[in-house]
Design a protein around this motif. Sequence first.
Motif, PDB file in Angstrom:
ATOM      1  N   LEU A  82      46.529  39.400  31.989  1.00  0.00           N
ATOM      2  CA  LEU A  82      45.616  38.544  32.768  1.00  0.00           C
ATOM      3  C   LEU A  82      45.741  37.187  32.349  1.00  0.00           C
ATOM      4  O   LEU A  82      45.198  36.783  33.744  1.00  0.00           O
ATOM      5  N   THR A  83      45.920  36.402  31.974  1.00  0.00           N
ATOM      6  CA  THR A  83      45.409  35.229  30.776  1.00  0.00           C
ATOM      7  C   THR A  83      46.789  34.412  32.265  1.00  0.00           C
ATOM      8  O   THR A  83      46.568  33.545  32.790  1.00  0.00           O
ATOM      9  N   SER A  84      47.901  35.196  32.231  1.00  0.00           N
ATOM     10  CA  SER A  84      49.173  34.628  32.604  1.00  0.00           C
ATOM     11  C   SER A  84      48.997  34.614  34.556  1.00  0.00           C
ATOM     12  O   SER A  84      49.031  33.625  35.785  1.00  0.00           O
ATOM     13  N   MET A  85      47.725  35.385  34.632  1.00  0.00           N
ATOM     14  CA  MET A  85      47.810  35.677  36.513  1.00  0.00           C
ATOM     15  C   MET A  85      46.973  34.857  36.750  1.00  0.00           C
ATOM     16  O   MET A  85      46.934  33.732  37.876  1.00  0.00           O
ATOM     17  N   THR A  86      45.767  34.733  35.922  1.00  0.00           N
ATOM     18  CA  THR A  86      44.911  33.410  35.525  1.00  0.00           C
ATOM     19  C   THR A  86      45.448  31.836  35.837  1.00  0.00           C
ATOM     20  O   THR A  86      44.843  30.887  37.041  1.00  0.00           O
ATOM     21  N   ASN A  87      46.138  31.281  35.562  1.00  0.00           N
ATOM     22  CA  ASN A  87      47.472  30.480  35.077  1.00  0.00           C
ATOM     23  C   ASN A  87      47.962  30.471  36.112  1.00  0.00           C
ATOM     24  O   ASN A  87      47.815  29.337  36.604  1.00  0.00           O
ATOM     25  N   LEU A  88      48.024  31.145  36.999  1.00  0.00           N
ATOM     26  CA  LEU A  88      49.243  31.574  38.514  1.00  0.00           C
ATOM     27  C   LEU A  88      48.500  30.787  39.056  1.00  0.00           C
ATOM     28  O   LEU A  88      48.066  30.144  40.147  1.00  0.00           O
ATOM     29  N   ALA A  89      47.031  31.315  39.223  1.00  0.00           N
ATOM     30  CA  ALA A  89      45.931  31.323  40.177  1.00  0.00           C
ATOM     31  C   ALA A  89      45.465  29.745  40.109  1.00  0.00           C
ATOM     32  O   ALA A  89      45.650  29.836  40.901  1.00  0.00           O
ATOM     33  N   GLN A  90      45.115  29.165  39.603  1.00  0.00           N
ATOM     34  CA  GLN A  90      45.497  28.032  39.252  1.00  0.00           C
ATOM     35  C   GLN A  90      45.951  27.066  39.491  1.00  0.00           C
ATOM     36  O   GLN A  90      45.982  25.950  40.694  1.00  0.00           O
ATOM     37  N   LEU A  95      48.406  23.976  44.316  1.00  0.00           N
ATOM     38  CA  LEU A  95      49.724  23.864  45.871  1.00  0.00           C
ATOM     39  C   LEU A  95      48.833  24.176  46.968  1.00  0.00           C
ATOM     40  O   LEU A  95      49.324  23.743  47.824  1.00  0.00           O
ATOM     41  N   GLY A  96      47.250  24.598  47.456  1.00  0.00           N
ATOM     42  CA  GLY A  96      47.044  24.822  48.144  1.00  0.00           C
ATOM     43  C   GLY A  96      46.977  26.261  48.480  1.00  0.00           C
ATOM     44  O   GLY A  96      46.519  26.421  50.011  1.00  0.00           O
ATOM     45  N   LYS A  97      47.726  26.908  47.735  1.00  0.00           N
ATOM     46  CA  LYS A  97      47.641  28.876  48.302  1.00  0.00           C
ATOM     47  C   LYS A  97      46.682  29.448  48.072  1.00  0.00           C
ATOM     48  O   LYS A  97      46.896  30.133  46.981  1.00  0.00           O
ATOM     49  N   PHE A  98      45.804  28.923  48.853  1.00  0.00           N
ATOM     50  CA  PHE A  98      44.270  29.746  48.520  1.00  0.00           C
ATOM     51  C   PHE A  98      44.436  30.830  48.339  1.00  0.00           C
ATOM     52  O   PHE A  98      43.356  31.730  47.720  1.00  0.00           O
ATOM     53  N   ILE A  99      44.796  31.577  49.529  1.00  0.00           N
ATOM     54  CA  ILE A  99      45.084  33.374  49.383  1.00  0.00           C
ATOM     55  C   ILE A  99      45.575  33.905  48.613  1.00  0.00           C
ATOM     56  O   ILE A  99      44.919  34.640  47.800  1.00  0.00           O
ATOM     57  N   GLU A 100      46.640  32.878  48.578  1.00  0.00           N
ATOM     58  CA  GLU A 100      47.681  33.833  46.883  1.00  0.00           C
ATOM     59  C   GLU A 100      46.550  33.924  45.888  1.00  0.00           C
ATOM     60  O   GLU A 100      46.818  34.896  44.806  1.00  0.00           O
ATOM     61  N   ALA A 101      45.599  33.030  45.812  1.00  0.00           N
ATOM     62  CA  ALA A 101      45.136  31.622  44.323  1.00  0.00           C
ATOM     63  C   ALA A 101      44.123  33.649  43.890  1.00  0.00           C
ATOM     64  O   ALA A 101      43.783  34.021  43.101  1.00  0.00           O
ATOM     65  N   GLU A 102      43.433  33.424  45.263  1.00  0.00           N
ATOM     66  CA  GLU A 102      42.174  34.390  45.717  1.00  0.00           C
ATOM     67  C   GLU A 102      42.655  35.778  45.457  1.00  0.00           C
ATOM     68  O   GLU A 102      41.437  36.815  44.657  1.00  0.00           O
TER      69      GLU A 102
END
Length: 119
Positions: A82-90, A95-102
């Motif tokens: 889950l921490t890795s997912m959070t880091n990737l989202a950040q 990178l402006g990949k807001f949909i993927e981050a969301e």
Amino acid sequence: MANLAFTQGNLGKFMEAEMLGIQVLEMRARILGKEHPDTLISMCNLALTQGKLGKFVEAEMLEIQVLEMRTRILGKEHPDSLTSMTNLAQTQRNLGKFIEAEMLEIQVLEMRAGTQENV
């Protein structure tokens, strides 16, 4: 070496920290194996440093690898995954990949909520 890289990052010496972080990652991968927890931590630390340098594409590639390995080894709901997912989202936000981050952030929230219900 890992501690020195961490200290250099804290001092704002991100280029030096990145060079050491690369060396630490290469050594740990060679000695401990690519999927060893310490190697994965080194990958996370290097990605964080690269993010500080604005190297978001490189950081994203490392974070994807860490997430894939942690999910496969530990399971998707493990705190490290889950921490890795959070880091990737950040990084994806950077990178402006807001949909993927969301999408990642929603998954993290849902899994964390589900984990707390089971306690």
